[in-house]
Write a protein that holds these residues in place. Structure first.
Motif, PDB file in Angstrom:
ATOM      1  N   SER A  68      40.346  42.259  44.120  1.00 22.46           N
ATOM      2  CA  SER A  68      41.290  43.121  44.255  1.00 22.46           C
ATOM      3  C   SER A  68      41.075  44.423  42.997  1.00 22.46           C
ATOM      4  O   SER A  68      40.495  43.664  41.659  1.00 22.46           O
ATOM      5  CB  SER A  68      42.916  42.304  43.454  1.00 22.46           C
ATOM      6  N   ALA A  69      41.614  45.226  43.101  1.00 18.25           N
ATOM      7  CA  ALA A  69      42.022  46.003  42.664  1.00 18.25           C
ATOM      8  C   ALA A  69      42.399  46.450  41.106  1.00 18.25           C
ATOM      9  O   ALA A  69      41.816  46.336  39.650  1.00 18.25           O
ATOM     10  CB  ALA A  69      42.626  47.725  42.414  1.00 18.25           C
ATOM     11  N   GLU A  70      43.600  45.322  40.729  1.00 14.51           N
ATOM     12  CA  GLU A  70      44.146  44.683  40.014  1.00 14.51           C
ATOM     13  C   GLU A  70      43.412  43.739  38.849  1.00 14.51           C
ATOM     14  O   GLU A  70      43.900  43.708  37.369  1.00 14.51           O
ATOM     15  CB  GLU A  70      45.577  44.384  40.379  1.00 14.51           C
ATOM     16  N   LYS A  71      43.033  42.788  39.387  1.00 13.70           N
ATOM     17  CA  LYS A  71      41.930  41.723  38.963  1.00 13.70           C
ATOM     18  C   LYS A  71      40.774  42.977  38.657  1.00 13.70           C
ATOM     19  O   LYS A  71      40.464  41.919  36.945  1.00 13.70           O
ATOM     20  CB  LYS A  71      41.375  40.967  39.476  1.00 13.70           C
ATOM     21  N   ARG A  72      40.195  43.607  38.772  1.00 14.58           N
ATOM     22  CA  ARG A  72      38.884  44.553  38.026  1.00 14.58           C
ATOM     23  C   ARG A  72      39.462  44.969  37.038  1.00 14.58           C
ATOM     24  O   ARG A  72      39.049  44.429  36.272  1.00 14.58           O
ATOM     25  CB  ARG A  72      38.307  45.946  39.446  1.00 14.58           C
ATOM     26  N   ILE A  73      40.520  45.779  37.143  1.00 10.45           N
ATOM     27  CA  ILE A  73      41.198  46.666  35.996  1.00 10.45           C
ATOM     28  C   ILE A  73      41.894  45.743  34.822  1.00 10.45           C
ATOM     29  O   ILE A  73      41.169  45.751  33.656  1.00 10.45           O
ATOM     30  CB  ILE A  73      42.230  47.525  36.542  1.00 10.45           C
ATOM     31  N   GLU A  74      42.408  44.480  35.143  1.00 11.50           N
ATOM     32  CA  GLU A  74      42.720  44.017  34.020  1.00 11.50           C
ATOM     33  C   GLU A  74      41.702  43.326  33.126  1.00 11.50           C
ATOM     34  O   GLU A  74      41.468  42.744  32.065  1.00 11.50           O
ATOM     35  CB  GLU A  74      43.302  42.178  34.544  1.00 11.50           C
ATOM     36  N   ARG A  75      40.251  42.622  33.905  1.00 10.21           N
ATOM     37  CA  ARG A  75      39.101  43.295  32.857  1.00 10.21           C
ATOM     38  C   ARG A  75      38.908  43.024  32.592  1.00 10.21           C
ATOM     39  O   ARG A  75      38.031  43.305  31.141  1.00 10.21           O
ATOM     40  CB  ARG A  75      38.563  42.316  34.231  1.00 10.21           C
ATOM     41  N   LEU A  76      38.939  44.767  33.335  1.00 12.35           N
ATOM     42  CA  LEU A  76      38.408  45.394  32.276  1.00 12.35           C
ATOM     43  C   LEU A  76      39.008  46.020  30.812  1.00 12.35           C
ATOM     44  O   LEU A  76      38.308  46.341  29.598  1.00 12.35           O
ATOM     45  CB  LEU A  76      38.316  47.415  32.943  1.00 12.35           C
ATOM     46  N   LEU A  77      40.752  46.011  30.556  1.00 13.04           N
ATOM     47  CA  LEU A  77      41.359  45.918  29.932  1.00 13.04           C
ATOM     48  C   LEU A  77      41.678  45.595  29.182  1.00 13.04           C
ATOM     49  O   LEU A  77      41.768  45.714  27.917  1.00 13.04           O
ATOM     50  CB  LEU A  77      42.505  46.863  30.569  1.00 13.04           C
TER      51      LEU A  77
END
Length: 159
Positions: free
Chosen positions: A150-159
């Motif tokens: 999910s986009a949310e998991k990818r973004i959480e990992r990036l930030l």
């Protein structure tokens, strides 16, 4: 964008010639093809997104091209089709797709000069455009692959 990212990631000229701009919806930017994989980027995304987000998209797709993910995606897809009835095979296929997306996101961060926020912003911009009225065939490795992670998991990992 290709020039900026190419310098940061040291992309050879042969790889740079495999990028094309096309009239596609933003969520359809992806790596396609099997004999000679190419990256097709959404003209709409390139024209409307800030330069750092375009760099993020280009670097992400360059990561897929450089790693040969499209060839591995083909093999994983064939194995999943042949052994769809085996849960471990399906789980390994899902795990592989997640790992390739995260690796491409890491490449995107390096390609933007360690700007994880630009990569996260590009993911959000593409996901916002993911409601498409166009019945297009699914690309092998789309930038906004919700089936993989999910986009949310990818973004959480990036930030």
């Amino acid at each position: 964008a290709l020039g900026r990212v190419g310098k940061r990631l040291v992309l050879p000229a042969t790889l740079r010639r495999r990028f094309f701009e096309c009239a596609l919806p933003p969520e359809r930017s992806s790596v396609m093809g099997l004999l000679r994989a190419r990256c097709v980027l959404s003209r709409e995304f390139i024209e409307t997104a800030p330069p750092e987000e375009v760099d993020a998209l280009v670097a992400h797709e360059a990561g897929h091209l450089r790693s040969g993910d499209v060839y591995a995606a083909f093999v994983v897809g064939v194995v999943n089709c042949l052994f769809f009835f085996l849960r471990p095979v399906r789980l390994l296929g899902k795990w592989w797709r997640e790992a390739t997306e995260l690796a491409a996101d890491d490449t995107a961060v390096r390609g933007t000069g360690d700007d994880a926020l630009a990569v996260a912003s590009a993911i959000l911009r593409v996901r916002g455009a993911a409601v498409s009225p166009f019945p297009l065939p699914a690309p092998l490795l789309p930038f906004a692959d919700e089936g993989a992670l999910s986009a949310e998991k990818r973004i959480e990992r990036l930030l």
